[in-house]
Scaffold this active site. Structure first.
Site, PDB file in Angstrom:
ATOM      1  CG  ASP A   1      -0.276  -0.274   2.487  1.00  0.00           C
ATOM      2  OD1 ASP A   1       0.975  -0.421   2.469  1.00  0.00           O
ATOM      3  OD2 ASP A   1      -0.950  -0.330   3.528  1.00  0.00           O
TER       4      ASP A   1
ATOM      5  CG  HIS B   1      20.187   5.237 -20.034  1.00  0.00           C
ATOM      6  ND1 HIS B   1      19.223   4.856 -20.930  1.00  0.00           N
ATOM      7  CD2 HIS B   1      20.554   6.484 -20.422  1.00  0.00           C
ATOM      8  CE1 HIS B   1      19.026   5.810 -21.819  1.00  0.00           C
ATOM      9  NE2 HIS B   1      19.827   6.817 -21.535  1.00  0.00           N
TER      10      HIS B   1
ATOM     11  CG  ASP C   1      23.273  12.711 -17.392  1.00  0.00           C
ATOM     12  OD1 ASP C   1      22.555  13.653 -16.981  1.00  0.00           O
ATOM     13  OD2 ASP C   1      23.132  12.187 -18.519  1.00  0.00           O
TER      14      ASP C   1
ATOM     15  CG  ASP D   1      19.917  16.328 -18.981  1.00  0.00           C
ATOM     16  OD1 ASP D   1      20.801  15.753 -18.332  1.00  0.00           O
ATOM     17  OD2 ASP D   1      19.429  15.869 -20.038  1.00  0.00           O
TER      18      ASP D   1
ATOM     19  CG  HIS E   1      24.684   9.490 -26.705  1.00  0.00           C
ATOM     20  ND1 HIS E   1      24.767  10.860 -26.782  1.00  0.00           N
ATOM     21  CD2 HIS E   1      25.689   9.099 -25.864  1.00  0.00           C
ATOM     22  CE1 HIS E   1      25.748  11.277 -26.006  1.00  0.00           C
ATOM     23  NE2 HIS E   1      26.339  10.241 -25.449  1.00  0.00           N
TER      24      HIS E   1
ATOM     25  CG  HIS F   1      17.341  15.448 -24.723  1.00  0.00           C
ATOM     26  ND1 HIS F   1      16.867  16.214 -23.682  1.00  0.00           N
ATOM     27  CD2 HIS F   1      18.457  14.834 -24.238  1.00  0.00           C
ATOM     28  CE1 HIS F   1      17.633  16.036 -22.615  1.00  0.00           C
ATOM     29  NE2 HIS F   1      18.622  15.221 -22.923  1.00  0.00           N
TER      30      HIS F   1
ATOM     31  CG  HIS G   1      14.867  12.471 -22.955  1.00  0.00           C
ATOM     32  ND1 HIS G   1      15.166  11.153 -23.138  1.00  0.00           N
ATOM     33  CD2 HIS G   1      16.005  13.034 -22.458  1.00  0.00           C
ATOM     34  CE1 HIS G   1      16.427  10.922 -22.770  1.00  0.00           C
ATOM     35  NE2 HIS G   1      16.939  12.056 -22.348  1.00  0.00           N
TER      36      HIS G   1
ATOM     37  CD  GLU H   1      22.557  14.563 -23.711  1.00  0.00           C
ATOM     38  OE1 GLU H   1      23.016  13.664 -22.986  1.00  0.00           O
ATOM     39  OE2 GLU H   1      21.372  14.920 -23.684  1.00  0.00           O
TER      40      GLU H   1
ATOM     41  CE1 TYR I   1      29.518   8.161 -22.549  1.00  0.00           C
ATOM     42  CE2 TYR I   1      29.069   8.262 -24.917  1.00  0.00           C
ATOM     43  CZ  TYR I   1      28.890   8.760 -23.638  1.00  0.00           C
ATOM     44  OH  TYR I   1      28.084   9.855 -23.445  1.00  0.00           O
TER      45      TYR I   1
ATOM     46  NE  ARG J   1      25.815  11.939 -20.938  1.00  0.00           N
ATOM     47  CZ  ARG J   1      25.865  10.689 -20.495  1.00  0.00           C
ATOM     48  NH1 ARG J   1      26.495   9.768 -21.213  1.00  0.00           N
ATOM     49  NH2 ARG J   1      25.314  10.339 -19.354  1.00  0.00           N
TER      50      ARG J   1
ATOM     51  CD  GLU K   1      22.870  16.275 -20.686  1.00  0.00           C
ATOM     52  OE1 GLU K   1      23.159  15.479 -19.769  1.00  0.00           O
ATOM     53  OE2 GLU K   1      21.818  16.195 -21.339  1.00  0.00           O
TER      54      GLU K   1
HETATM   55  N1  GLY Z   1      19.908  12.572 -18.427  1.00  0.00           N
HETATM   56  C1  GLY Z   1      19.358  12.046 -19.596  1.00  0.00           C
HETATM   57  C2  GLY Z   1      19.998  12.598 -20.776  1.00  0.00           C
HETATM   58  O1  GLY Z   1      21.056  13.168 -20.678  1.00  0.00           O
HETATM   59  O2  GLY Z   1      19.460  12.558 -21.841  1.00  0.00           O
HETATM   60 MN    MN Z   2      20.306  14.958 -21.713  1.00  0.00          MN
HETATM   61 MN    MN Z   3      21.779  14.093 -18.968  1.00  0.00          MN
END
Ligand code: GLY
Ligand code: MN
Ligand code: MN
Length: 434
Positions: A36, A239, A256, A267, A346, A350, A357, A380, A384, A402, A404
């Protein structure tokens, strides 16, 4: 966010809908975590955008031109016993007084009231497929009206995708939305700075993750998405959210993480040396990613299209990978063959807004969308190189980087909302040493 802003959005939507139409938008529902216990409630971004209302079990209805009020909010009734256990509810009075509804009814009465509002309308603005249970109820109401067609009742004849219109509206950020996004960016910058300063070999990823919890919560904001805190090879898992491992001297740490202010996200990713100094190999890869980041950001300006920054990042990274001898061959051919995807798999960003996103089409027809002032996006790029990468010298293994930032398209170019956080390797080393 001021009530006037929500009102302006509803008015804009109703203007686009026109006469003899109705829009219906259910809120998010509570989701059971176990037994619950529920997950913390997060309102659906479309619903938040039009109402600012943060309770579950609500339905927004807009009926342009309705005499008794155009904005109707169905929501939970006041219930002293329930409220004693689970917290306050706005109730019908609050819906009107606090949230500006023209009219409000208990959600339990919707079966009796909403069909009457559908009757005689030409079009129903609704997003089919997001709320399967509600879809069924809506079809039931329409069938009920159809059954009365012989007595002269006009049955709505078309569904129009509500999300299509709303998501286009959400793509262009207002001054007030940008104020909240700047605030989210500023809090997030401080959290990342704190993480850089408190990072040390021997600590665990979760201890660094906890610094984000601390900095966000003390500013009364939440994570916009689960934080990625990956040391060494974990930085190569896009991720990664386990955040369990111990941080090793000589490794990089990729973080991140982002918070949201009244739903509006920030982000940010930074990648820094756990002991405060990049190794020469780490620094070489870092500078390739940084150059790609700069090349991509330079392409953010009105008139350029959505994919221009990505194309610039890809070109810059491929050139860098050739210089580091991680790729061999002709630059244009390697780009054409997407050889870079082995290390950069990637995209470069976005849309950013109420969803991390964020919504909004990236193409119009078969053309990339042109950038316009008020759009916010991330930039970003990354590289890798997991351990064991075949044909790759060991000195590059476990380097995952990365960088970003959150970028607003302005009238004549861009503004980096997260610019206050050091990005150059030397600046990061200086901050970590301070
Ligand atoms: N944190 C998700 C991205 O960078 O798209
Ligand atoms: Mn992002
Ligand atoms: Mn991110």
């Amino acid at each position: 966010m001021k009530p006037a802003e929500f009102k302006r959005r509803r008015s804009q939507l109703m203007k686009m809908m026109g006469r003899n139409t109705i829009a219906i938008l259910p809120s998010a529902s509570e989701i059971i975590r176990n037994q619950d216990v529920h997950f913390p409630f997060r309102q659906h971004s479309d619903f938040l955008y039009l109402t600012g209302f943060k309770e579950p079990d609500a339905v927004l209805v807009l009926v342009p031109g309705r005499k008794h009020g155009e904005y109707i909010l169905f929501c939970r009734e006041k219930d002293p016993e329930q409220e004693t256990w689970n917290g306050r509810r706005a109730g019908q009075e609050g819906a009107i007084e606090t949230y500006g509804a023209d009219d409000s009814f208990p959600i339990d009465d919707i079966d009796d009231i909403l069909p009457g509002m559908l009757e005689g309308k030409d079009s129903i603005y609704y997003t089919i497929g997001n709320y399967p249970d509600f879809d069924k109820r809506l079809i039931g109401w329409i069938n009920h009206i159809k059954a009365q067609a012989r007595s002269g009742v006009h049955v709505p004849s078309e569904f129009v995708a509500l999300d299509y219109i709303l998501h286009d509206m959400r793509l262009y950020k207002s001054r007030e939305e940008l104020r909240l996004m700047r605030k989210a960016a500023a809090i997030n910058v401080r959290a990342h700075q704190r993480a850089m300063q408190l990072c040390a070999p021997g600590k665990h990823e979760y201890e660094i993750a906890a610094e984000f919890d601390h900095e966000y919560r003390r500013n009364n904001v939440d994570h916009a998405y689960p934080a990625i805190v990956g040391g060494g090879g974990n930085g190569c898992i896009l991720h990664y959210t386990d955040n369990q491992d111990q941080l090793q001297d000589g490794d990089l740490l990729l973080i991140d993480a982002g918070c949201e202010v009244e739903g509006y996200a920030s982000d940010i990713t930074r990648t820094f040396p756990i002991n405060g100094r990049y190794t020469p190999a780490q620094r070489e890869v870092y500078d390739v990613v940084l150059a790609a980041h700069q090349a991509a950001i330079k392409k953010v300006k009105p008139g350029n299209h959505w994919n221009d920054p990505h194309n610039a990042a890809v070109r810059s990274i491929t050139r860098g990978l050739i210089e580091l001898k991680l790729l061999k061959g002709n630059l244009n051919k390697l780009i054409k063959d997407q050889a870079y995807r082995r290390f950069y798999m990637h995209r470069t960003g976005h849309w950013l807004g109420l969803d991390v996103h964020d919504v909004g089409d990236y193409k119009v027809g078969d053309q990339w969308r042109l950038l316009e002032p008020g759009m916010v996006m991330t930039i970003e790029p990354g590289i890798y190189i997991p351990a064991g990468s075949r044909g790759v010298r060991r000195k590059w293994w476990d380097i995952g980087i990365r960088i970003e930032d959150d970028v607003l398209v302005t009238r004549d170019g861009y503004e980096i909302l997260t610019d206050a956080l050091p990005r150059k390797a030397q600046e990061i080393e200086n901050l970590m040493a301070s």
